[in-house]
Motif scaffolding. Structure first.
Motif, mmCIF file in Angstrom:
data_model
loop_
_atom_site.group_PDB
_atom_site.id
_atom_site.type_symbol
_atom_site.label_atom_id
_atom_site.label_comp_id
_atom_site.label_asym_id
_atom_site.label_seq_id
_atom_site.Cartn_x
_atom_site.Cartn_y
_atom_site.Cartn_z
ATOM 1 N N ARG A 45 0.787 -1.224 0.000
ATOM 2 C CA ARG A 45 0.000 0.000 0.000
ATOM 3 C C ARG A 45 0.824 1.281 0.000
ATOM 4 O O ARG A 45 0.608 2.177 -0.800
ATOM 5 N N GLN A 98 -6.403 -24.695 -3.767
ATOM 6 C CA GLN A 98 -6.207 -23.577 -2.841
ATOM 7 C C GLN A 98 -7.284 -22.557 -3.156
ATOM 8 O O GLN A 98 -7.080 -21.634 -3.920
ATOM 9 N N ALA A 99 -8.406 -22.780 -2.565
ATOM 10 C CA ALA A 99 -9.574 -22.002 -2.954
ATOM 11 C C ALA A 99 -9.646 -20.673 -2.216
ATOM 12 O O ALA A 99 -9.080 -20.525 -1.140
ATOM 13 N N THR A 127 -10.021 -6.521 7.287
ATOM 14 C CA THR A 127 -8.599 -6.889 7.208
ATOM 15 C C THR A 127 -7.818 -5.922 6.313
ATOM 16 O O THR A 127 -6.620 -5.763 6.480
ATOM 17 N N ARG A 128 -8.506 -5.284 5.371
ATOM 18 C CA ARG A 128 -7.816 -4.339 4.485
ATOM 19 C C ARG A 128 -7.224 -3.166 5.277
ATOM 20 O O ARG A 128 -6.268 -2.533 4.870
ATOM 21 N N HIS A 163 -3.322 -13.812 2.484
ATOM 22 C CA HIS A 163 -3.773 -14.687 3.565
ATOM 23 C C HIS A 163 -2.922 -14.515 4.818
ATOM 24 O O HIS A 163 -2.914 -15.372 5.693
ATOM 25 N N ASN A 219 -9.757 -13.420 -1.414
ATOM 26 C CA ASN A 219 -8.732 -13.838 -0.462
ATOM 27 C C ASN A 219 -8.772 -13.013 0.802
ATOM 28 O O ASN A 219 -8.073 -13.305 1.761
ATOM 29 N N GLN A 220 -9.544 -11.952 0.799
ATOM 30 C CA GLN A 220 -9.679 -11.125 1.997
ATOM 31 C C GLN A 220 -11.140 -11.070 2.384
ATOM 32 O O GLN A 220 -12.009 -10.995 1.523
ATOM 33 N N LYS A 259 -14.426 -11.992 -6.822
ATOM 34 C CA LYS A 259 -14.798 -12.885 -7.926
ATOM 35 C C LYS A 259 -16.316 -13.060 -7.977
ATOM 36 O O LYS A 259 -16.964 -13.125 -6.938
ATOM 37 N N GLY A 305 -0.217 -11.428 7.158
ATOM 38 C CA GLY A 305 -0.163 -10.091 7.727
ATOM 39 C C GLY A 305 0.615 -9.112 6.868
ATOM 40 O O GLY A 305 1.025 -9.401 5.743
ATOM 41 N N ARG A 306 0.779 -7.919 7.422
ATOM 42 C CA ARG A 306 1.531 -6.868 6.754
ATOM 43 C C ARG A 306 2.420 -6.214 7.791
ATOM 44 O O ARG A 306 2.018 -6.075 8.947
ATOM 45 N N ASN A 329 -3.073 -4.474 9.895
ATOM 46 C CA ASN A 329 -1.896 -5.194 9.416
ATOM 47 C C ASN A 329 -1.960 -6.685 9.696
ATOM 48 O O ASN A 329 -1.386 -7.476 8.959
ATOM 49 N N GLN A 330 -2.625 -7.058 10.772
ATOM 50 C CA GLN A 330 -2.702 -8.475 11.112
ATOM 51 C C GLN A 330 -4.118 -8.981 10.910
ATOM 52 O O GLN A 330 -5.084 -8.262 11.154
ATOM 53 N N ILE A 331 -4.228 -10.236 10.476
ATOM 54 C CA ILE A 331 -5.545 -10.812 10.223
ATOM 55 C C ILE A 331 -6.330 -10.969 11.525
ATOM 56 O O ILE A 331 -7.544 -10.810 11.555
#
Lengths: 165, 270
Positions: free
Chosen positions: A73, B17-18, B209-210, A129, B48-49, B55, A131-132, B213-215
């Motif tokens: 980003r 890997q869906a 998540t966008r 999938h 993926n997020q 999609k 972290g950043r 920084n961490q999921i």
């Protein structure tokens, strides 16, 4: 002969730091075994005191056109979106976990030597999938020699920056 | 043959890997006067997020299980390039289940000597065996089954839409989805072929998540009664992914079944 002409160039520019000054970065990408692992998108670049990108040292990204650039980003906002020619020149494939050595001769993207002043080195690591992390390290040119350790983050191992005039 | 089993297990990591898949309704809880319906809309996408539309996962085949347990279809739907959208009018009081029609599918893969990447096939093992080259090795197959679902409640919650079919992996809320609240524990029950499923891997990720920084995912495993319990720390929308694998007794068509569920839910403010 070559040495002489280099010295001449730097003397003519007047504002440059020493021709021999250089920065070396040892960047460590962490081994990550949890979840779905994809190699991280990684950018290493330098911004001046006004937050403008002056040099992209590395851009490791999946080669699928420019599709994934936006996910790195800050690098995209500061450097990527304005300079497609530089991007094509510098980008290369994603790297697996491991240690990587980057050398920088303190020049701008266009190749001329960097002016004296305050700068920040940025490392942005983004994983699909995952972290950043955005790592920043301020430094001044010409400044004193230094050797700093960048502590490990969730995406990187312990890394190092070495600067010598 | 026995010797092959651990190797297979290792190699077998996701055959496909869906992307995450999800139905995200505009509302999870709505209220209306008696007899007055309420329209809801929902996005259907794969990405993926979490909840970043990416999609065009179709909305035409979405099934709606009504509070009475009947099956209905969306009133209208649209398939875009990044997402599909459908509209539906809730008319009966109670809880509806929105569900992407799920069908079991076979996937197989094998390797060719000297090549690193496996060759993938959308056929079962027997059919793949018949079609693959003679020097192929390490043929493996799996039967995949996935559900993509969400619950929406009009007025007073009901439980009939939870009724399991007894096929593959299923999720039955123990805490009612209309009562998922920030800071309060909630529990869910996982079934496989109608029986409590122990060892189901469950991951829960909050929207947004966008912008972080961490999921920050919660990872859980179901206990011997098929139960998982967790506490949403903050109000908001979440995507839950549950996955369960079981070796097949008859391995002619596939070595194992892989069954998964994507559930979209909301945790309300206190």
């Amino acid at each position: 002969m070559k040495l002489k002409s280099l010295l001449l160039v730097s003397a003519l520019c007047g504002i440059s730091t020493s021709t021999f000054a250089q920065m070396q970065l040892e960047l460590s990408l962490k081994e990550i075994t949890t979840g779905q692992y994809h190699r991280p998108y990684t950018a290493v670049w330098v911004e001046n005191s006004r937050g403008e990108s002056v040099k992209t040292l590395a851009l490791w990204v999946q080669h699928d056109g420019h599709k994934w650039f936006k996910d790195i980003r800050r690098w995209w906002r500061k450097a990527g979106r304005d300079n497609p020619a530089m991007v094509d020149g510098v980008s290369s494939a994603t790297r697996p976990a491991g240690k990587y050595h980057l050398d920088w001769d303190l020049s701008y993207d266009e190749g001329k030597p960097l002016a004296e002043g305050d700068y920040q080195l940025f490392i942005e690591v983004v994983r699909e999938h995952g972290g950043r992390e955005l790592i920043r390290h301020p430094f001044s040119l010409p400044g004193n020699d230094f050797n700093v350790k960048l502590p490990a983050t969730s995406e990187t191992g312990e890394s190092q920056i070495h600067y010598s005039r | 043959m026995k010797r092959l089993i651990p190797l297979t297990a290792l190699l077998f990591q996701p055959l496909t890997q869906a992307h995450d898949r999800w139905i995200l309704p505009t509302h999870f809880n709505v209220s209306a006067e008696d007899g007055k319906g309420v329209w809801i809309s929902a996005d259907v996408s794969a990405s993926n997020q979490v909840f970043e539309v990416d999609k065009p996962f179709g909305a035409e085949d979405v099934l709606i299980i009504t509070p009475e347990g009947n099956t209905d279809r969306p009133s209208s739907s649209y398939r875009g390039s990044r997402r599909s959208v459908f509209d539906y009018q809730l008319t009966d009081e109670g809880t509806y289940r929105l569900e992407k029609e799920a069908k079991p599918r076979y996937f197989s893969r094998y390797k060719i000597k000297g090549q690193d990447k496996p060759v993938r096939s959308n056929l079962d093992k027997a059919a793949t065996h018949a079609a693959m080259p003679k020097d192929a090795v390490e043929l493996e197959g799996a039967l995949y089954f996935s559900r993509v679902e969400s619950y929406v409640t009009l007025n007073k919650p009901s439980d009939k839409a939870f009724t399991p079919k007894g096929e593959y992996l299923e999720l039955v809320p123990v805490t009612h989805p209309a009562d998922f609240v920030e800071g309060e524990p909630l529990s869910l029950k996982l079934l496989f072929n109608g029986n409590p499923a122990q060892g189901v891997k469950v991951n829960v990720v909050a929207d947004g998540t966008r912008y972080r920084n961490q999921i920050e995912e919660m990872s859980l495993v179901s206990d011997k009664d098929g139960l998982v319990q967790f506490t949403p720390a903050k109000a908001g929308r979440f995507l839950l992914h549950a996955e369960y694998e079981e070796a097949m007794k008859d391995t002619r068509l596939a070595d194992k079944t892989v069954s998964e569920i994507f559930l979209t839910f909301e945790a309300s403010l206190q």
